[in-house]
Write a protein that holds these residues in place. Sequence first.
Motif, PDB file in Angstrom:
ATOM      1  N   HIS A  34       0.838  -1.198   0.000  1.00  0.00           N
ATOM      2  CA  HIS A  34       0.000   0.000   0.000  1.00  0.00           C
ATOM      3  C   HIS A  34       0.881   1.260   0.000  1.00  0.00           C
ATOM      4  O   HIS A  34       0.631   2.199  -0.758  1.00  0.00           O
ATOM      5  CB  HIS A  34      -0.925  -0.009   1.215  1.00  0.00           C
ATOM      6  N   GLN A  37       2.430   1.862  -3.446  1.00  0.00           N
ATOM      7  CA  GLN A  37       1.485   2.422  -4.428  1.00  0.00           C
ATOM      8  C   GLN A  37       1.185   3.881  -4.114  1.00  0.00           C
ATOM      9  O   GLN A  37       1.057   4.703  -5.015  1.00  0.00           O
ATOM     10  CB  GLN A  37       0.181   1.605  -4.447  1.00  0.00           C
ATOM     11  N   VAL A  59     -11.555   2.522 -11.809  1.00  0.00           N
ATOM     12  CA  VAL A  59     -10.561   1.521 -11.411  1.00  0.00           C
ATOM     13  C   VAL A  59      -9.673   1.223 -12.605  1.00  0.00           C
ATOM     14  O   VAL A  59     -10.155   1.025 -13.692  1.00  0.00           O
ATOM     15  CB  VAL A  59     -11.250   0.222 -10.938  1.00  0.00           C
TER      16      VAL A  59
ATOM     17  N   THR B 223      -5.429  -1.238  -2.110  1.00  0.00           N
ATOM     18  CA  THR B 223      -4.108  -1.150  -2.741  1.00  0.00           C
ATOM     19  C   THR B 223      -4.213  -1.447  -4.233  1.00  0.00           C
ATOM     20  O   THR B 223      -3.557  -0.797  -5.054  1.00  0.00           O
ATOM     21  CB  THR B 223      -3.135  -2.143  -2.069  1.00  0.00           C
ATOM     22  N   ILE B 225      -6.762  -0.915  -6.172  1.00  0.00           N
ATOM     23  CA  ILE B 225      -7.357   0.252  -6.838  1.00  0.00           C
ATOM     24  C   ILE B 225      -6.272   1.306  -7.075  1.00  0.00           C
ATOM     25  O   ILE B 225      -6.174   1.896  -8.156  1.00  0.00           O
ATOM     26  CB  ILE B 225      -8.533   0.814  -6.000  1.00  0.00           C
ATOM     27  N   LEU B 226      -5.427   1.513  -6.062  1.00  0.00           N
ATOM     28  CA  LEU B 226      -4.320   2.475  -6.208  1.00  0.00           C
ATOM     29  C   LEU B 226      -3.373   2.025  -7.318  1.00  0.00           C
ATOM     30  O   LEU B 226      -2.919   2.822  -8.140  1.00  0.00           O
ATOM     31  CB  LEU B 226      -3.531   2.592  -4.902  1.00  0.00           C
ATOM     32  N   ARG B 227      -3.050   0.703  -7.356  1.00  0.00           N
ATOM     33  CA  ARG B 227      -2.106   0.172  -8.348  1.00  0.00           C
ATOM     34  C   ARG B 227      -2.618   0.440  -9.766  1.00  0.00           C
ATOM     35  O   ARG B 227      -1.869   0.823 -10.652  1.00  0.00           O
ATOM     36  CB  ARG B 227      -1.922  -1.333  -8.134  1.00  0.00           C
ATOM     37  N   ARG B 228      -3.934   0.263  -9.937  1.00  0.00           N
ATOM     38  CA  ARG B 228      -4.515   0.466 -11.268  1.00  0.00           C
ATOM     39  C   ARG B 228      -4.516   1.950 -11.641  1.00  0.00           C
ATOM     40  O   ARG B 228      -4.334   2.312 -12.795  1.00  0.00           O
ATOM     41  CB  ARG B 228      -5.925  -0.119 -11.320  1.00  0.00           C
ATOM     42  N   ARG B 229      -4.727   2.797 -10.631  1.00  0.00           N
ATOM     43  CA  ARG B 229      -4.672   4.241 -10.884  1.00  0.00           C
ATOM     44  C   ARG B 229      -3.249   4.636 -11.284  1.00  0.00           C
ATOM     45  O   ARG B 229      -3.050   5.423 -12.200  1.00  0.00           O
ATOM     46  CB  ARG B 229      -5.110   5.001  -9.635  1.00  0.00           C
TER      47      ARG B 229
END
Lengths: 59, 246
Positions: A34, A37, A59, B223, B225-229
Amino acid sequence: MMAEAGRHAVFIWSAYGITTVIAVALVLRAVLDHRAQRRALARLEAAGAAAPGQETGRV
Amino acid sequence: MLTRLANPATFMRVSGYALPVLAVAAALLGAYGLYLAFLASPADYQQGETVRIMYIHVPAAWLSLLFYSIMAVSALGTLVWRHPLADVSQRAAAPIGAAFTLVCLVTGSLWGKPMWGTYWVWDARLTSVLVLFLMYCGILTLWRALDDPGRAARAVAILTLVGAVNIPIVKFSVEWWSTLHQGASVFRVGGPLVDPAMLRPLFAMALAFTCFGTALHLAGMRTEILRRRVRRLTLLQAERLERAAA
C-alpha cells in the motif's frame, strides 16, 4: 495448562508459531504494498500526471 | 446498497472506515480466542493438549474455502457483469486465501503427526485441500504471467470458476470417501460433536480469523485500486510525453 503439553508441545507451538509468521507476513505485505502504491501515486501527481485526489471514481 | 458500494470512490470511503474497526475486532477477538484456547479450555480426553491446534487449523480451513468462494463470485462479476471491482476483489482475495490454505495444511500436518503417526496421507480431504492450494498458486501465477490486465482478469476468472468444482469436493470428501481425516464435527445435521468448552474458543478464533481476513481483503482491494490508478496515470503520462516530443 500448557505446561502439561509435554511431548506434544513442539507440535502445538510450531503450529501457532508458523501461523503467526504467516499472519505477520500477510500484514507486512499489505502495508508495504500500500505504501509503495501511495508513493508511486504521489510521484505521478507531483509530476503533473493528475491533480491530487483526481480520478477516484475509476478503477 | 451493493450497487453504491461497487462504485470505487464509495468503496474507498466506506472501506476506509471499516478497515480499522475490523483490525481492532480481529485483535480483540484473537486475544480472547487465545485466552480461551490456552487457559480456559480443557485438553481432549483422547487427543490431549494437541486439540489446541484445532483452534487455528479449523478456522484456517473454513477461510480457505470462504476466500475461494469469494473469488468464484468475483469471477462471475468479472465475466458476467464485467465490473472492474469484481476483478479487484478477486485479485486481493487470492494471496489471502492461499495463505489460509497453507496454514490449514501445515497445522493439519503438525496435528496429524502426534495423532495419526504421520505428517501426511494421500486421503481425499488432505489431497483436495492440497489441490485447492495449488489452484491458488496457479491463479496467482497466471496473473503475473499476463501483461494485459483485461485479458488476465478474464483468464483468471475462467480458471477460478473451473477450480470452484473442488470446493464441494473438499467439503464432502470426508463423506464421499473413506478418509483418515475425521468427518464434519461442527456444522452437521444433529448438531456439533465438539464439547461447548471447546466450541467457544473455536468460534472466537474463527471470528478473529474472519475479521482479520476481511480487513486484509479490504486493504488489498484498496491497494489494488491504487495500483490500477498508478498504471493508468503512468500510461497517460507516457502518452503526453510522446505527444510533446512529436
